[in-house]
Design a protein around this motif. Structure first.
Motif, mmCIF file in Angstrom:
data_model
loop_
_atom_site.group_PDB
_atom_site.id
_atom_site.type_symbol
_atom_site.label_atom_id
_atom_site.label_comp_id
_atom_site.label_asym_id
_atom_site.label_seq_id
_atom_site.Cartn_x
_atom_site.Cartn_y
_atom_site.Cartn_z
ATOM 1 N N LEU A 16 0.778 -1.147 -0.080
ATOM 2 C CA LEU A 16 -0.086 -0.098 -0.004
ATOM 3 C C LEU A 16 0.898 1.362 0.113
ATOM 4 C CD1 LEU A 16 -3.131 0.715 0.017
ATOM 5 C CD2 LEU A 16 -2.996 1.031 2.534
ATOM 6 N N THR A 17 1.883 1.224 0.716
ATOM 7 C CA THR A 17 2.787 2.396 0.694
ATOM 8 C C THR A 17 3.582 2.607 -0.604
ATOM 9 O OG1 THR A 17 3.254 2.052 3.133
ATOM 10 C CG2 THR A 17 5.012 3.158 1.680
ATOM 11 N N GLN A 18 3.936 1.518 -1.170
ATOM 12 C CA GLN A 18 4.415 1.722 -2.429
ATOM 13 C C GLN A 18 3.293 2.261 -3.475
ATOM 14 O OE1 GLN A 18 7.406 1.614 -3.061
ATOM 15 N NE2 GLN A 18 8.345 0.192 -1.864
ATOM 16 N N TRP A 69 5.231 -9.987 3.964
ATOM 17 C CA TRP A 69 4.383 -8.825 3.719
ATOM 18 C C TRP A 69 2.891 -9.323 3.961
ATOM 19 C CZ3 TRP A 69 5.469 -5.707 -1.261
ATOM 20 C CH2 TRP A 69 6.665 -4.845 -1.084
ATOM 21 N N PHE A 70 2.698 -10.519 3.612
ATOM 22 C CA PHE A 70 1.224 -11.142 3.468
ATOM 23 C C PHE A 70 0.763 -11.670 4.912
ATOM 24 C CE2 PHE A 70 3.065 -10.471 -0.888
ATOM 25 C CZ PHE A 70 2.049 -10.062 -1.441
ATOM 26 N N THR A 71 0.710 -10.853 5.709
ATOM 27 C CA THR A 71 0.314 -11.429 6.949
ATOM 28 C C THR A 71 -1.264 -11.262 7.201
ATOM 29 O OG1 THR A 71 0.870 -9.564 8.306
ATOM 30 C CG2 THR A 71 2.690 -11.131 8.083
ATOM 31 N N LYS A 72 -1.804 -11.992 8.060
ATOM 32 C CA LYS A 72 -3.315 -11.928 8.416
ATOM 33 C C LYS A 72 -3.409 -10.398 9.226
ATOM 34 C CE LYS A 72 -4.804 -16.659 8.516
ATOM 35 N NZ LYS A 72 -5.816 -17.774 9.448
ATOM 36 N N ALA A 73 -2.721 -10.073 10.135
ATOM 37 C CA ALA A 73 -2.570 -8.704 10.635
ATOM 38 C C ALA A 73 -2.504 -7.937 9.455
ATOM 39 C CB ALA A 73 -1.482 -8.701 11.506
ATOM 40 N N ASP A 74 -3.165 -6.887 9.323
ATOM 41 C CA ASP A 74 -3.239 -5.905 8.186
ATOM 42 C C ASP A 74 -1.988 -4.891 8.195
ATOM 43 O OD1 ASP A 74 -4.245 -4.246 6.174
ATOM 44 O OD2 ASP A 74 -6.079 -3.678 7.290
ATOM 45 N N GLN A 75 -1.758 -4.013 7.276
ATOM 46 C CA GLN A 75 -0.775 -3.164 7.129
ATOM 47 C C GLN A 75 -0.648 -2.355 8.512
ATOM 48 O OE1 GLN A 75 1.520 -1.598 4.575
ATOM 49 N NE2 GLN A 75 2.024 -0.826 6.558
ATOM 50 N N THR A 82 -0.449 -16.835 3.482
ATOM 51 C CA THR A 82 -1.329 -17.372 2.312
ATOM 52 C C THR A 82 -2.495 -16.507 2.381
ATOM 53 O OG1 THR A 82 -2.070 -19.061 3.676
ATOM 54 C CG2 THR A 82 -0.307 -19.599 2.373
ATOM 55 N N GLN A 83 -3.011 -16.013 3.369
ATOM 56 C CA GLN A 83 -4.284 -15.317 3.660
ATOM 57 C C GLN A 83 -4.169 -14.009 4.078
ATOM 58 O OE1 GLN A 83 -6.085 -18.548 5.573
ATOM 59 N NE2 GLN A 83 -7.655 -18.714 3.714
ATOM 60 N N SER A 84 -4.384 -12.966 3.477
ATOM 61 C CA SER A 84 -4.097 -11.463 3.693
ATOM 62 C C SER A 84 -4.615 -10.618 2.812
ATOM 63 C CB SER A 84 -2.608 -11.233 3.906
ATOM 64 O OG SER A 84 -2.189 -9.911 3.994
ATOM 65 N N ALA A 85 -5.228 -9.430 3.287
ATOM 66 C CA ALA A 85 -5.569 -8.340 2.690
ATOM 67 C C ALA A 85 -4.426 -7.675 1.838
ATOM 68 C CB ALA A 85 -6.067 -7.024 3.805
ATOM 69 N N GLU A 86 -3.125 -7.967 1.963
ATOM 70 C CA GLU A 86 -2.186 -7.542 1.390
ATOM 71 C C GLU A 86 -2.014 -8.179 -0.061
ATOM 72 O OE1 GLU A 86 1.686 -5.486 1.055
ATOM 73 O OE2 GLU A 86 0.247 -5.766 2.835
ATOM 74 N N TYR A 87 -2.803 -8.941 -0.288
ATOM 75 C CA TYR A 87 -2.855 -9.497 -1.844
ATOM 76 C C TYR A 87 -3.637 -8.512 -2.441
ATOM 77 C CZ TYR A 87 -0.909 -14.077 -0.721
ATOM 78 O OH TYR A 87 -0.151 -15.047 -0.156
ATOM 79 N N SER A 88 -4.831 -7.886 -2.050
ATOM 80 C CA SER A 88 -5.533 -6.732 -2.780
ATOM 81 C C SER A 88 -4.404 -5.617 -2.997
ATOM 82 C CB SER A 88 -6.628 -6.683 -1.894
ATOM 83 O OG SER A 88 -7.692 -7.626 -2.459
ATOM 84 N N ASP A 89 -3.767 -5.279 -1.798
ATOM 85 C CA ASP A 89 -3.084 -4.154 -1.907
ATOM 86 C C ASP A 89 -2.015 -4.166 -2.952
ATOM 87 O OD1 ASP A 89 -4.316 -2.866 0.357
ATOM 88 O OD2 ASP A 89 -2.776 -3.384 1.602
#
Length: 424
Positions: free
Chosen positions: A108-110, A134-140, A292-299
């Motif tokens: 998201l920062t990038q 980067w792709f943790t379950k905890a959000d950014q 493997t499961q994270s909101a980071e994939y959408s970011d």
């Protein structure tokens, strides 16, 4: 009396007038290139350079000297003799890396940083270091994101948005991650899918002028001196001319000399100062980690959308972790490789074909500098994958974006128990 008042207040008024001229008109050398300053900024790794736009755009728009954005996070700060900036300088590559990354900076920062340099990325090349960590379950982390976010990024985003699905999602993510973000009312309009008015756009342009002139005036102050202190001295350590076997031998030699106090191949200083007395408690401490499961994939999809928008030809690098350390801490290798498969599917299915996958090489001696960052031989492998891509003409990419990668379904898709090719 008037003369006395003039002597007292004259300098103050003149200084204020000068500040107003700078803010609203800009410095006289605003559009001039300055190679020494550009080279300093490229390896600065200063949060100021990372947040602001002036020095980045100065370098990336220089037609006489080719600077290439290297997107990533904390790995760029691992400056040994085989770091990309050192190798590029030592062997007179036709490019210089412009390092865009900081500890805690993620997709998201990038994305919002790319808004600032959009005009200088069209039909050019870039390197993107994407870490599964980067792709943790905890959000950014909100604190890290807010620290690296600037008003100029918000204004650039508002100027660049066109009302797409990705624009709306980015605005929503921004408001969720930074509730008190500058220009929140305008960003909310984007999130709601409403068009910015002519008054809004004039307001944005005015504030952009002020912030960028301020940036141009003050950005030189905190550039730092990495070029002189951390890059140029290491150039002298490398053999000439370039020879892969001699470089690998040198990397092994340096790795051996600097990893003597532990059995993990970790830099001595890192093991002593960053692990130290907590070492016993870290056994199996990462057994529950899941990338493997994270909101980071959408970011991450936002980054891909932006890169496709500017037709930037990108090469992605996926790192390993230190295998010995992963075994000690219980990090699941199958889980790690599943996250790599998911990242690669998101890339390749949309036309991002250039990938240097190093994810299975964390067991090679002196490949890693610490627990998760490349070092010595790892940087050599990085260079062997990236340098040919940048030095030789590449076919234009053919991207075909899929907005389904911005979804809860993709964020939560389980690549451990499901084939990524089944995702629709």
């Amino acid at each position: 009396m008037l003369k006395r008042l003039a002597l007292i207040f004259g300098p103050v008024i003149a200084a204020l007038a000068l500040v107003l001229v700078v803010l609203f008109i800009g410095p006289l050398d605003k559009h001039k290139h300055n190679l020494p300053l550009e080279e300093q900024a490229a390896v600065s790794l200063s949060p100021t350079v990372f947040r602001q736009s002036y020095l980045k755009n100065m370098a990336l728009s220089d037609e006489d000297h080719r600077f290439v954005p290297f997107f990533g996070s904390s790995e760029w700060n691992r400056m040994d003799a085989f770091h990309p900036a050192v190798l590029a300088r030592a062997y007179h590559r036709n490019y210089q890396p412009f390092l865009l990354g900081q500890k805690g900076a993620e997709a998201l920062t990038q994305y919002f940083g790319m808004q600032q340099i959009m005009k200088n990325m069209h039909h050019k090349q870039a390197v993107f270091f994407v870490s599964p960590q980067w792709f943790t379950k905890a959000d950014q982390q909100s604190a890290a994101f807010q620290f690296y976010f600037s008003k100029d990024q918000a204004l650039a985003f508002l100027q660049n948005q066109t009302g797409t699905y990705a624009d709306r999602y980015a605005a929503k993510r921004l408001l969720a991650t930074y509730p008190n973000v500058p220009y929140a009312d305008l960003i909310q309009k984007v999130a709601d899918g409403n068009k910015l008015s002519a008054t809004d756009l004039n307001y944005i342009r005015f504030n952009t002028t002020v912030h960028r002139n301020e940036d141009a005036f003050f950005s030189r102050i905190n550039v730092g001196d990495n070029l002189k202190k951390r890059v140029i001295p290491k150039v002298k350590e490398l053999p000439q001319p370039y020879n892969a076997e001699r470089l690998d031998a040198k990397a092994v030699q340096l790795g051996q000399a600097q990893t003597r106090n532990n059995r993990f191949g970790i830099l001595d200083n890192f093991f002593t100062n960053r692990i130290g007395s907590s070492f016993p408690s870290l056994r199996n401490a990462q057994a529950h980690f899941n990338y493997t499961q994270s909101a980071e994939y959408s970011d991450f999809q936002l980054d891909l959308t932006q890169l496709a928008k500017t037709h930037t030809n990108v090469i992605f690098v996926i790192p390993p972790v230190n295998s010995k350390w992963a075994k000690y801490t219980g990090l699941n290798e199958n889980m790690y490789q599943a996250s790599v498969r998911k990242i690669k599917y998101q890339l390749t299915s949309q036309g991002f074909k250039n990938i240097v996958d190093l994810s299975r090489r964390g067991n090679e001696p002196y490949f890693m500098e610490d627990t998760i960052h490349l070092g010595w031989r790892g940087w050599l492998a990085f260079d062997q994958g990236v340098a040919p891509f940048l030095e030789h003409k590449q076919p234009a990419p053919m991207y075909h974006l899929n907005n389904h990668f911005i979804s809860h379904d993709w964020n939560n898709f389980d690549p451990i128990n499901n084939d990524v090719n089944t995702f629709k």
